[in-house]
Motif scaffolding. Structure first.
Motif, PDB file in Angstrom:
ATOM      1  N   LEU A  91      37.267  38.215  46.909  1.00 39.84           N
ATOM      2  CA  LEU A  91      36.798  38.236  45.701  1.00 39.84           C
ATOM      3  C   LEU A  91      38.037  38.384  44.875  1.00 39.84           C
ATOM      4  O   LEU A  91      38.211  37.643  43.626  1.00 39.84           O
ATOM      5  CB  LEU A  91      35.883  39.312  45.262  1.00 39.84           C
ATOM      6  CG  LEU A  91      34.533  38.795  45.988  1.00 39.84           C
ATOM      7  CD1 LEU A  91      33.553  40.240  45.819  1.00 39.84           C
ATOM      8  CD2 LEU A  91      33.790  37.614  45.346  1.00 39.84           C
ATOM      9  N   HIS A 101      39.390  35.627  42.131  1.00 40.48           N
ATOM     10  CA  HIS A 101      39.852  35.841  40.825  1.00 40.48           C
ATOM     11  C   HIS A 101      41.191  35.641  40.406  1.00 40.48           C
ATOM     12  O   HIS A 101      41.545  35.149  39.205  1.00 40.48           O
ATOM     13  CB  HIS A 101      39.552  37.527  40.601  1.00 40.48           C
ATOM     14  CG  HIS A 101      39.840  37.880  39.322  1.00 40.48           C
ATOM     15  ND1 HIS A 101      40.938  38.731  38.673  1.00 40.48           N
ATOM     16  CD2 HIS A 101      39.169  38.019  38.072  1.00 40.48           C
ATOM     17  CE1 HIS A 101      41.016  38.869  37.629  1.00 40.48           C
ATOM     18  NE2 HIS A 101      39.762  38.442  37.041  1.00 40.48           N
ATOM     19  N   GLN A 102      41.984  35.813  41.246  1.00 44.12           N
ATOM     20  CA  GLN A 102      43.627  35.700  40.658  1.00 44.12           C
ATOM     21  C   GLN A 102      43.537  34.144  40.877  1.00 44.12           C
ATOM     22  O   GLN A 102      44.215  33.545  40.125  1.00 44.12           O
ATOM     23  CB  GLN A 102      44.416  36.225  42.048  1.00 44.12           C
ATOM     24  CG  GLN A 102      44.578  37.721  41.947  1.00 44.12           C
ATOM     25  CD  GLN A 102      45.235  38.219  40.713  1.00 44.12           C
ATOM     26  OE1 GLN A 102      46.211  37.530  40.183  1.00 44.12           O
ATOM     27  NE2 GLN A 102      44.710  39.214  40.402  1.00 44.12           N
ATOM     28  N   ILE A 121      42.119  33.011  37.314  1.00 45.73           N
ATOM     29  CA  ILE A 121      42.949  33.166  36.139  1.00 45.73           C
ATOM     30  C   ILE A 121      44.227  32.497  36.009  1.00 45.73           C
ATOM     31  O   ILE A 121      44.728  32.471  34.783  1.00 45.73           O
ATOM     32  CB  ILE A 121      43.127  34.832  36.009  1.00 45.73           C
ATOM     33  CG1 ILE A 121      44.013  35.387  37.017  1.00 45.73           C
ATOM     34  CG2 ILE A 121      41.695  35.405  35.649  1.00 45.73           C
ATOM     35  CD1 ILE A 121      44.059  36.824  36.903  1.00 45.73           C
ATOM     36  N   TYR A 132      42.643  27.493  41.271  1.00 45.46           N
ATOM     37  CA  TYR A 132      41.417  27.169  42.104  1.00 45.46           C
ATOM     38  C   TYR A 132      41.150  25.859  42.276  1.00 45.46           C
ATOM     39  O   TYR A 132      41.333  24.940  41.506  1.00 45.46           O
ATOM     40  CB  TYR A 132      40.234  27.925  41.514  1.00 45.46           C
ATOM     41  CG  TYR A 132      38.850  27.576  42.119  1.00 45.46           C
ATOM     42  CD1 TYR A 132      38.511  28.247  43.074  1.00 45.46           C
ATOM     43  CD2 TYR A 132      38.076  26.437  41.754  1.00 45.46           C
ATOM     44  CE1 TYR A 132      37.466  27.926  43.949  1.00 45.46           C
ATOM     45  CE2 TYR A 132      36.899  26.041  41.959  1.00 45.46           C
ATOM     46  CZ  TYR A 132      36.489  26.757  43.306  1.00 45.46           C
ATOM     47  OH  TYR A 132      35.412  26.528  43.996  1.00 45.46           O
TER      48      TYR A 132
END
Length: 305
Positions: free
Chosen positions: A17, A21-22, A25, A29
């Motif tokens: 997770l 998330h990294q 932001i 991705y």
């Protein structure tokens, strides 16, 4: 029992997770590949399954987007929405039919139609443009484009049946048709479940005209079209197939194909499934039979447990 990929993700959930998330932001991705397989329910369908990491993101996206789009949908759209479903759509259909028939004293005509290869035909650019009208956040739009364009049947067309996001996005896509039907021909007795559409009227000619207008709209604006051989105009008192049930003025029965499928599955499961799993399957079928004339069928289903 949880699948191995889910267990593997869960064992290092915090790490996965945090990495997701990294990536989000930092705009790194990228949606992963799909595992494709077929199911028969009842006809053969290709399911495209994303990896667990991507499925976690799909759930998060739907939790954010659903409250944005849900209030915009018409009341009589019943697929993949909280408090809706096939039974609610069937009951709504029968309420419409009884109103129009004036307690079965007038003939009610029903237009039934569905869209040819709907999920395979969804145009990516049209979908993204439709989303952007209600979603000004460019980062979210960019993420959705990433997910939408991770799959295609042919150039820039198609959504995967296995994605949770596909259920919401398909409703967004067809909401344009829903709004058109309500605002242009001003159809009052209209029901949609996924790409299955039911429209009721006392005058068959009205339904024929509405169908022509709908056909023109979806071809010009959504680049999809209705099945020619699956479009029917029928009288309610002869029985109408409504999402697995056959609806008549004074009762409903389960569709023959659905009954045969239930018993095929029970025969296949007998002696192979654990007792608790078999109990759950039987209870599910009995629950569906409660909503129609199915006492004898219910007795036969109970014999499998």
């Amino acid at each position: 029992m949880q699948k191995s990929d889910v267990l593997e993700f869960a064992q290092k959930a915090e790490h996965h997770l945090l990495k997701l998330h990294q990536d989000l932001i930092n705009y790194r991705y990228r949606h992963g590949q799909y595992i494709r397989f077929y199911v028969n329910d009842p006809k053969q369908r290709e399911i495209s399954k994303a990896c667990v990491r991507d499925r976690v993101l799909h759930h998060a996206i739907c939790r954010v987007l659903t409250p944005i789009f849900e209030p915009r949908f018409i009341f009589d759209s019943y697929s993949s929405r909280k408090g809706k479903g096939t039974l609610a759509a069937t009951e709504r259909f029968e309420k419409f039919a009884w109103t129009l028939s004036q307690n079965n004293t007038k003939t009610v005509w029903v237009l039934k139609c569905d869209i040819k290869k709907f999920f395979d035909s969804i145009d990516h650019e049209i979908l993204i443009k439709t989303i952007s009208k209600n979603l000004p956040c460019q980062d979210t739009l960019s993420l959705l484009r990433n997910i939408i364009e991770s799959f295609e049947v042919k150039s820039k067309k198609g959504l995967p049946l296995g994605n949770l996001t596909s259920q919401l996005l398909s409703n967004v896509y067809l909401d344009r048709l829903d709004q058109f039907v309500k605002r242009e021909p001003r159809v009052k007795y209209y029901i949609r479940y996924a790409d299955d559409i039911l429209i009721l009227d006392r005058d068959k000619r009205v339904l024929e005209e509405v169908f022509l207008q709908m056909s023109e709209f979806v071809q010009d604006n959504l680049q999809i079209k209705f099945h020619d051989h699956k479009t029917t105009f029928q009288k309610w008192h002869n029985g109408i197939d409504v999402l697995g049930y056959i609806s008549f003025p004074y009762h409903r029965v389960m569709r023959t194909k659905t009954v045969k499928r239930i018993f095929r599955r029970l025969e296949k499961a007998e002696g192979k499934l654990p007792v608790e799993k078999l109990r759950s399957v039987v209870a599910s079928y009995l629950g569906r039979l409660k909503h129609c004339r199915g006492k004898k069928l219910g007795g036969k289903v109970r014999e499998y447990f």
